[in-house]
Scaffold this motif. Structure first.
Motif, short mmCIF file in Angstrom:
data_model
loop_
_atom_site.label_atom_id
_atom_site.label_comp_id
_atom_site.label_asym_id
_atom_site.label_seq_id
_atom_site.Cartn_x
_atom_site.Cartn_y
_atom_site.Cartn_z
N VAL A 160 0.88 -1.17 -0.12
CA VAL A 160 -0.02 -0.11 0.03
C VAL A 160 0.88 1.19 0.05
N GLN A 161 0.60 2.21 -0.72
CA GLN A 161 1.20 3.50 -0.94
C GLN A 161 0.20 4.59 -0.71
N LEU A 162 0.25 5.57 -0.09
CA LEU A 162 -0.43 6.60 -0.02
C LEU A 162 0.29 7.95 -0.67
N VAL A 163 -0.19 8.38 -1.88
CA VAL A 163 0.56 9.57 -2.33
C VAL A 163 -0.29 10.95 -2.33
N GLU A 164 0.37 11.92 -1.48
CA GLU A 164 -0.25 13.32 -1.43
C GLU A 164 0.23 14.02 -2.63
N SER A 165 -0.76 15.15 -2.87
CA SER A 165 -0.37 16.17 -3.96
C SER A 165 -1.19 17.46 -3.43
N GLY A 166 -0.73 18.59 -4.08
CA GLY A 166 -1.48 19.75 -3.75
C GLY A 166 -1.06 20.73 -2.69
N GLY A 167 0.16 20.36 -2.24
CA GLY A 167 0.73 21.57 -1.22
C GLY A 167 1.22 22.55 -2.10
N GLY A 168 1.78 23.52 -1.19
CA GLY A 168 2.45 24.73 -1.94
C GLY A 168 2.31 25.78 -0.92
N SER A 169 2.65 27.05 -1.57
CA SER A 169 2.78 28.45 -0.65
C SER A 169 1.70 29.27 -1.14
N VAL A 170 1.13 29.91 -0.23
CA VAL A 170 0.00 30.72 -0.34
C VAL A 170 -0.04 31.81 0.74
N GLN A 171 -0.77 32.89 0.35
CA GLN A 171 -1.02 34.12 1.36
C GLN A 171 -2.01 33.83 2.17
N ALA A 172 -1.99 34.47 3.15
CA ALA A 172 -3.13 34.27 4.15
C ALA A 172 -4.46 34.96 3.37
N GLY A 173 -5.46 33.86 3.67
CA GLY A 173 -6.40 34.26 3.06
C GLY A 173 -6.89 33.56 1.82
N GLY A 174 -5.97 32.72 1.37
CA GLY A 174 -5.93 31.82 -0.01
C GLY A 174 -6.57 30.56 0.48
N SER A 175 -6.51 29.66 -0.74
CA SER A 175 -6.91 28.32 -0.80
C SER A 175 -5.80 27.60 -1.08
N LEU A 176 -6.00 26.02 -0.85
CA LEU A 176 -5.26 25.13 -1.35
C LEU A 176 -6.01 23.90 -1.31
N ARG A 177 -6.05 22.92 -2.27
CA ARG A 177 -6.62 21.64 -2.11
C ARG A 177 -5.71 20.47 -2.21
N LEU A 178 -5.74 19.75 -1.22
CA LEU A 178 -4.90 18.58 -0.96
C LEU A 178 -5.48 17.23 -1.57
N SER A 179 -4.83 16.34 -2.16
CA SER A 179 -5.51 15.03 -2.59
C SER A 179 -4.51 13.88 -2.32
N CYS A 180 -5.22 12.78 -1.92
CA CYS A 180 -4.21 11.63 -1.35
C CYS A 180 -5.01 10.66 -2.18
N VAL A 181 -4.02 9.86 -3.00
CA VAL A 181 -4.53 8.73 -3.54
C VAL A 181 -3.84 7.35 -2.93
N GLY A 182 -4.66 6.37 -2.40
CA GLY A 182 -4.12 5.23 -1.82
C GLY A 182 -4.02 3.90 -3.05
N HIS A 183 -2.97 3.55 -3.17
CA HIS A 183 -2.47 2.56 -4.26
C HIS A 183 -2.29 1.27 -3.38
N GLY A 184 -2.97 0.19 -4.28
CA GLY A 184 -2.67 -1.21 -3.37
C GLY A 184 -3.70 -1.28 -2.45
N MET A 185 -4.55 -0.44 -1.86
CA MET A 185 -5.43 -0.69 -0.68
C MET A 185 -6.37 -1.91 -0.94
#
Length: 118
Positions: free
Chosen positions: A2-27
């Motif tokens: 099993v491997q969990l792979v995250e994406s979507g992180g980064g840098s943003v100013q206060a008040g901004g938005s981000l969306r993180l994703s995580c895909v589970g492989h082999g679950m």
């Protein structure tokens, strides 16, 4: 394996938005609770939000009303929509899952950095 792979992180100013994703492989086919944790410098890893297989959600008080956790079972993927970000949201975000039937089936992602500047 099993491997969990995250994406979507980064840098943003206060008040901004981000969306993180995580895909589970082999679950293996099993109802899983999925979650996001975060670890800020000098702090312990803390639960940000979780969602059960029946889609019951739970949030840390510090993110209620700003973050939303969701899941797509067909894709073995879960998300964290983060709005109105604050500098104190800065940290490494980890996705996590555990089977609701076999507690030993517990997995962590490698982490993704989120940095919020003021």
């Amino acid at each position: 394996q099993v491997q969990l792979v995250e994406s979507g992180g980064g840098s943003v100013q206060a008040g901004g938005s981000l969306r993180l994703s995580c895909v589970g492989h082999g679950m293996l086919l099993s109802p899983h609770t999925m979650a996001w944790y975060r670890e800020a410098p000098g702090n312990f890893r803390e639960l940000v939000a979780n969602i059960t297989s029946s889609r019951i959600t739970n949030y840390a008080d510090s993110v209620k009303g700003r973050f939303t956790i969701s899941r797509d079972n067909d894709k073995n993927t879960w998300y964290l929509q983060m709005n109105s970000l604050k500098p104190e949201d800065t940290g490494v975000y980890y996705c996590w899952s555990r089977s609701e039937i076999v507690s030993d089936w517990e997995y962590w992602g490698q982490g993704t950095q989120v940095t919020v500047s003021s």
